[in-house]
Design a protein around this motif. Sequence first.
Motif, short mmCIF file in Angstrom:
data_model
loop_
_atom_site.label_atom_id
_atom_site.label_comp_id
_atom_site.label_asym_id
_atom_site.label_seq_id
_atom_site.Cartn_x
_atom_site.Cartn_y
_atom_site.Cartn_z
N LYS A 229 -13.14 -0.84 -6.63
CA LYS A 229 -14.43 -1.89 -6.49
C LYS A 229 -13.87 -2.99 -5.23
CE LYS A 229 -13.42 -4.63 -10.63
NZ LYS A 229 -12.67 -5.78 -9.89
N ASP A 230 -12.71 -3.48 -5.35
CA ASP A 230 -12.26 -4.51 -4.33
C ASP A 230 -12.05 -3.94 -3.08
OD1 ASP A 230 -12.01 -6.32 -6.51
OD2 ASP A 230 -10.02 -5.94 -7.01
N GLU A 232 -13.83 -1.52 -1.96
CA GLU A 232 -15.16 -1.33 -1.38
C GLU A 232 -15.79 -2.64 -0.68
OE1 GLU A 232 -16.35 1.56 -0.24
OE2 GLU A 232 -14.92 3.00 -1.35
N ARG A 233 -15.50 -3.50 -1.47
CA ARG A 233 -16.00 -4.92 -1.18
C ARG A 233 -15.55 -5.49 -0.11
NH1 ARG A 233 -14.11 -10.01 -2.32
NH2 ARG A 233 -12.51 -9.03 -3.65
N ILE A 234 -14.20 -5.41 0.12
CA ILE A 234 -13.56 -6.13 1.26
C ILE A 234 -13.86 -5.08 2.55
CG2 ILE A 234 -11.13 -6.52 2.24
CD1 ILE A 234 -10.35 -7.26 -0.64
N GLN A 236 -16.30 -3.82 3.35
CA GLN A 236 -17.64 -4.45 4.23
C GLN A 236 -17.44 -5.90 4.89
OE1 GLN A 236 -20.37 -2.39 3.90
NE2 GLN A 236 -18.86 -0.83 2.94
N PHE A 237 -16.52 -6.48 4.81
CA PHE A 237 -16.55 -7.83 5.33
C PHE A 237 -16.43 -7.72 6.92
CE2 PHE A 237 -13.57 -10.05 1.98
CZ PHE A 237 -14.55 -10.00 1.23
N ARG A 241 -13.90 -12.20 9.03
CA ARG A 241 -13.73 -12.62 7.61
C ARG A 241 -12.69 -11.55 6.99
NH1 ARG A 241 -17.72 -11.93 1.98
NH2 ARG A 241 -16.44 -12.99 0.90
N THR A 245 -8.94 -13.00 5.58
CA THR A 245 -8.48 -12.44 4.05
C THR A 245 -7.03 -11.76 4.09
OG1 THR A 245 -10.82 -11.83 3.47
CG2 THR A 245 -9.30 -10.94 2.03
#
Length: 382
Positions: A229-230, A232-234, A236-237, A241, A245
């Motif tokens: 889940k992390d 997939e979220r990152i 999309q940055f 960004r 990170t």
Amino acid sequence: MGHSVDCLVVGTGPVGLVAAMALARAGQKVALIGPDLTRVRDGRTVAILDGGVQFLKKLDVWERAQALAAPLAEMQIIDDTGSLFRAPPITFKAIELGLDAFGQNIELTDLVSHLAESASKYENLVWIKSQVDRFERRADGTIMCHTETGKDVICRILIGADGRASKVRAFADIQTKEWYYPQKAITAILSHDQDHHDRSTEFHTRGGPFTLVPLPGRRSSLVWMMAPKDAERIAQFSDDRFARTVEKQAQSMLGGMRVDGGRGVIPMAGMSTTAYAAQSVAILGEAAHVFPPIGAQGLNLGLRDVSALMKSMQGQINQSALMRFDADRRGDVRTRTLAVDALNRSLLSSFLPIDFARGAGLLAISAIKPLRHFVMQRGAGL
């Protein structure tokens, strides 16, 4: 009636290309089946350790690739798990083994392109740019490969380097054991303000390793393992960004960062097989073993497969040679599979005794010189 050859290699990734060239160079009549891979640049690189580099040099296929690679003169491990039993940072230096570098890091796209160009120049190597339809055993003991384009090949020895969904492995009825990790890896290439000084740095985090590996200039490749889940979220940055990170996770050790290539997200899994050869068939690379990207073991173990196959053959192509190859690979692959799996799972666990064992192990490697050198030699493929 199709081509008749001594060896047929299926698979045109790095391991398949190297295997085909090694066999052709040894005087065997070889066919290679698979497409000419034109990969999208997705941030993936491969760190080819010294043992693999020396093998590629013997095949005269490394010199041109060298210009696109960066040396790994040092490898640093930093415990960033937050554990009570964190070991201090450890730095391994190639010079301790009398080497200029532990290996070389190169973009996967560049390596495959270079190997494909080299393979196309071998006179006793026929490259059929098609996919396998099916195999069949003939009465005389040879194997017939039918391709999707109708160009059939008859071979004495069939070699599968066709990845984790290997048709060759299935034909030989070699069984597999597969497992999955609660992780995905983000891959990327970044430029940065400060020099990496040919040092690869691996942060051990609770989500898995976060690794920056040198590329030519002020550039590094990233492999960052974390919960799906992390990831997939990152993923999309925006590029800006994402770079910020990564810089924060790297503790700004390379200064400001910028995305300098494609990005990718890869699910983490492992696979082992019950055998590496059976009935005139051998399997290599990810047809035989799959690892998470820890310790640069994936491709390097595939190159060790090819080297072991050539050593086992000793100029003879027969079942006895394949059985020697099978025996050789069992111990080496099993040892490295267990080591990579144990390290990765230990990072995912917050169980204090496991943290203590991992921290104590790293401390021992750092402090005990014979153990330290042994680990470095194994890691460099020596």
